[in-house]
Design a protein around this motif. Structure first.
Motif, PDB file in Angstrom:
ATOM      1  N   ARG A 209     -33.710  11.157 121.763  1.00 17.58           N
ATOM      2  CA  ARG A 209     -34.217  12.072 120.734  1.00 17.58           C
ATOM      3  C   ARG A 209     -33.136  13.002 120.180  1.00 17.58           C
ATOM      4  O   ARG A 209     -32.942  13.088 118.959  1.00 17.58           O
ATOM      5  CB  ARG A 209     -35.370  12.874 121.328  1.00 17.58           C
ATOM      6  CG  ARG A 209     -35.911  13.983 120.444  1.00 17.58           C
ATOM      7  CD  ARG A 209     -36.914  14.813 121.218  1.00 17.58           C
ATOM      8  NE  ARG A 209     -37.278  16.035 120.539  1.00 17.58           N
ATOM      9  CZ  ARG A 209     -37.893  17.046 121.117  1.00 17.58           C
ATOM     10  NH1 ARG A 209     -38.173  16.978 122.410  1.00 17.58           N
ATOM     11  NH2 ARG A 209     -38.203  18.130 120.433  1.00 17.58           N
ATOM     12  N   ASN A 210     -32.444  13.711 121.041  1.00 18.75           N
ATOM     13  CA  ASN A 210     -31.473  14.707 120.572  1.00 18.75           C
ATOM     14  C   ASN A 210     -30.310  14.067 119.825  1.00 18.75           C
ATOM     15  O   ASN A 210     -29.813  14.605 118.831  1.00 18.75           O
ATOM     16  CB  ASN A 210     -30.961  15.540 121.748  1.00 18.75           C
ATOM     17  CG  ASN A 210     -32.026  16.477 122.286  1.00 18.75           C
ATOM     18  OD1 ASN A 210     -32.910  16.911 121.544  1.00 18.75           O
ATOM     19  ND2 ASN A 210     -31.961  16.780 123.574  1.00 18.75           N
ATOM     20  N   HIS A 211     -29.887  12.911 120.304  1.00 17.43           N
ATOM     21  CA  HIS A 211     -28.790  12.200 119.654  1.00 17.43           C
ATOM     22  C   HIS A 211     -29.202  11.750 118.253  1.00 17.43           C
ATOM     23  O   HIS A 211     -28.455  11.937 117.277  1.00 17.43           O
ATOM     24  CB  HIS A 211     -28.392  10.996 120.512  1.00 17.43           C
ATOM     25  CG  HIS A 211     -27.150  10.306 120.051  1.00 17.43           C
ATOM     26  ND1 HIS A 211     -27.181   9.175 119.271  1.00 17.43           N
ATOM     27  CD2 HIS A 211     -25.830  10.588 120.253  1.00 17.43           C
ATOM     28  CE1 HIS A 211     -25.943   8.782 119.019  1.00 17.43           C
ATOM     29  NE2 HIS A 211     -25.106   9.614 119.598  1.00 17.43           N
TER      30      HIS A 211
ATOM     31  N   LYS B 120     -31.638  13.001 116.416  1.00 12.83           N
ATOM     32  CA  LYS B 120     -31.919  14.183 115.604  1.00 12.83           C
ATOM     33  C   LYS B 120     -30.647  14.717 114.947  1.00 12.83           C
ATOM     34  O   LYS B 120     -30.628  15.030 113.749  1.00 12.83           O
ATOM     35  CB  LYS B 120     -32.566  15.241 116.498  1.00 12.83           C
ATOM     36  CG  LYS B 120     -32.965  16.516 115.798  1.00 12.83           C
ATOM     37  CD  LYS B 120     -33.794  17.410 116.723  1.00 12.83           C
ATOM     38  CE  LYS B 120     -33.025  17.790 117.969  1.00 12.83           C
ATOM     39  NZ  LYS B 120     -33.778  18.758 118.803  1.00 12.83           N
ATOM     40  N   ASP B 121     -29.596  14.801 115.705  1.00 14.40           N
ATOM     41  CA  ASP B 121     -28.340  15.343 115.172  1.00 14.40           C
ATOM     42  C   ASP B 121     -27.781  14.481 114.036  1.00 14.40           C
ATOM     43  O   ASP B 121     -27.281  15.005 113.026  1.00 14.40           O
ATOM     44  CB  ASP B 121     -27.303  15.464 116.287  1.00 14.40           C
ATOM     45  CG  ASP B 121     -27.675  16.551 117.306  1.00 14.40           C
ATOM     46  OD1 ASP B 121     -28.507  17.412 116.956  1.00 14.40           O
ATOM     47  OD2 ASP B 121     -27.160  16.505 118.428  1.00 14.40           O
TER      48      ASP B 121
ATOM     49  N   ASP C  28     -39.451  17.254 115.117  1.00 15.57           N
ATOM     50  CA  ASP C  28     -38.193  17.986 115.000  1.00 15.57           C
ATOM     51  C   ASP C  28     -37.807  18.359 113.571  1.00 15.57           C
ATOM     52  O   ASP C  28     -36.929  19.201 113.370  1.00 15.57           O
ATOM     53  CB  ASP C  28     -37.060  17.171 115.630  1.00 15.57           C
ATOM     54  CG  ASP C  28     -37.238  17.025 117.134  1.00 15.57           C
ATOM     55  OD1 ASP C  28     -37.516  18.035 117.787  1.00 15.57           O
ATOM     56  OD2 ASP C  28     -37.129  15.889 117.648  1.00 15.57           O
TER      57      ASP C  28
END
Length: 511
Positions: free
Chosen positions: A297-299, A301-302, A343
């Motif tokens: 997710r975080n990867h 999202k960025d 997000d």
């Protein structure tokens, strides 16, 4: 097999001539009968209480299905209401309440995943008891709709799952967290670099799997299967046609089943049939877990933030993100439906998957998701023609006619009858498991001032804006060069409108 296949299941619950029914349903059926007979005799609860000698509160609990009286009290009620004792204790209901009886006796309330929506069975029973005739009309309508649309049991399960996903904006934090914990536990890379080999090693070493990568025989009936799991020996058989991305997803999903300690699950992928809703739900949990593991997710999202900040849409930049992950286009698009609403606050999103056979006129919508509203592109089961101006249809026609392995396009779909506009991304591929079959996967966003602030390239003049409808039969576009059928629904609506106007004129004339 119709949705109300469930109702036929009660026949399987007959044992030595006695219906095996939950005690609460027996109470409810008895209560429904008492209330129906009392109402027909124009008796209030107070009036019945005076006649039979039972308290009003006790009678109220009987009618709501909370109490079942002893034999002597049933005899007293039968005498007071002037009906045979056997009629009161029978599980048969009069014709106007028969569908409710079928529902209760079938055990369908045990099949419906009420708890997913915060509903208790006792609440539903109270509703049925308080308004039996209205509930009966509702149930009869559902039966008729289910028969008309030929909804299967699996179709009902999948519709329930879709509602569950949409109610949660298709984001499940506990599964996200467990995927991260699993990755950390097994030292898996959370930057999208997971390979099938790593996951295969975990399955074999940690969970005792035996994996056979060419285990499925090449038979026509097995063409659509990617894998089969044999639980007794923990043997995973794979089709020799799965590519690296598909293999990685299958392994990640199997890891999900094991890590989440799921027992009740389908053993084939794709599924052949679901025996109960738990299998459907658990299959979704394992699939979601796999997506969260493969596309962190975080990867994601960025990287999406950087693309969305561009003033002009870049197909190269979009595919650069997609290619960061060892995932199929479908897995990538599905993952977007988890991350974007949560997000990026993109609440009005739809996901569609179509299939198409070369040379066929029909395009089948086999998977859909709508967050947070039922967006304009939605499934229809009435054999109408989906709009050929949709990007999902156009790109399928393109890849099938050109026999391409992959194609991508983007457009802004401007719905003629609602004035709503959607930014739509669509990819299409060959179906590796079926000859001359193709599939498209698309995601669309309702264009609004809020979306313009989040995706800078929405105003890119190079993105084509196309007027579209939903189906030809309901579309008002008069100059459509790809129309496949006349707008019969609009024609009928216009006729009814003119008829109503003429009737109104007649009423005025003779008033």
């Amino acid at each position: 097999m119709l949705f109300f296949y469930f109702l036929d299941n009660y026949a399987k619950k007959i044992t030595f001539g006695f219906m095996v029914i939950a005690e609460e349903y027996i109470r409810l059926i008895f209560g429904l009968k008492i209330k129906q007979i009392r109402t027909e005799k124009d008796l209030s609860l107070f009036g019945l209480s005076k006649l039979c000698g039972l308290s009003k509160s006790y009678l109220n609990e009987i009618e709501k299905g909370k109490k079942y009286p002893k034999t002597d009290k049933i005899i007293k009620l039968a005498e007071t209401l002037e009906v045979p004792y056997d009629h009161l204790v029978s599980l048969k209901l009069d014709k106007n309440l028969a569908p409710i009886g079928e529902i209760l006796q079938s055990g369908i309330l045990d099949e419906i995943p009420l708890e997913l929506f915060g509903i208790q069975q006792s609440d539903l029973i109270d509703i049925i008891a308080n308004a039996p005739s209205k509930v009966n009309a509702f149930i009869s309508t559902i039966i008729e709709i289910a028969q008309h649309y030929n909804m299967s049991r699996e179709g009902f399960y999948l519709a329930s799952l879709r509602s569950y996903q949409e109610a949660h904006n298709n984001f499940f934090k506990d599964l996200e967290d467990k995927a991260v914990r699993c990755a950390n536990s097994y030292q898996l890379d959370l930057t999208g670099k997971i390979t099938s080999k790593e996951l295969e090693e975990i399955l074999e070493e940690e969970y005792g799997y035996t994996i056979n990568v060419e285990g499925l025989p090449e038979q026509k009936e097995l063409d659509n299967l990617r894998s089969v799991f044999v639980p007794s020996t923990k043997t995973l058989l794979l089709s020799n046609r799965v590519d690296e991305a598909q293999k990685t997803f299958i392994y990640a999903k199997e890891l999900g089943y094991q890590y989440l300690e799921i027992k009740d699950r389908p053993y084939t992928f794709s599924w052949i049939r679901y025996d109960n809703f738990e299998e459907v739900l658990h299959n979704f949990y394992a699939s979601y877990f796999a997506g969260a593991l493969i596309i962190p997710r975080n990867h994601l999202k960025d990287h999406l933030k950087n693309v969305f900040a561009m003033k002009r849409f870049s197909e190269k930049a979009f595919h650069k993100i997609m290619n960061l992950y060892n995932a199929s286009p479908e897995s990538f698009y599905q993952r977007l439906t988890n991350v974007l609403p949560k997000d990026f606050g993109m609440q009005n999103v739809f996901f569609l998957r179509f299939t198409h056979k070369l040379g066929a006129e029909k395009f089948n919508l086999v998977k859909e998701l709508h967050i947070t509203h039922q967006q304009q592109p939605h499934a229809n089961e009435v054999n109408e023609h989906y709009c050929r101006r949709w990007m999902a249809i156009k790109i399928l026609q393109h890849v099938s006619n050109k026999d391409l392995d992959y194609a991508f396009n983007i457009q802004i779909s401007d719905y003629a009858d609602t004035d709503q506009q959607y930014l739509v991304f669509t990819s299409a591929t060959k179906d590796p498991f079926r000859k001359e079959y193709y599939r498209s996967i698309g995601i669309g966003f309702l264009i609004s001032p809020a979306l313009v602030k989040k995706i800078s390239f929405v105003d890119d003049s190079k993105i084509p804006r196309i007027k579209v409808g939903v189906t030809c039969e309901s579309c008002s576009l008069t100059d459509c060069e790809v129309r496949k059928a006349p707008p019969k629904r609009l024609i009928a609506k216009d006729k009814h409108k003119k008829t109503a106007a003429l009737v109104e004129d007649i009423m005025k004339k003779y008033s």
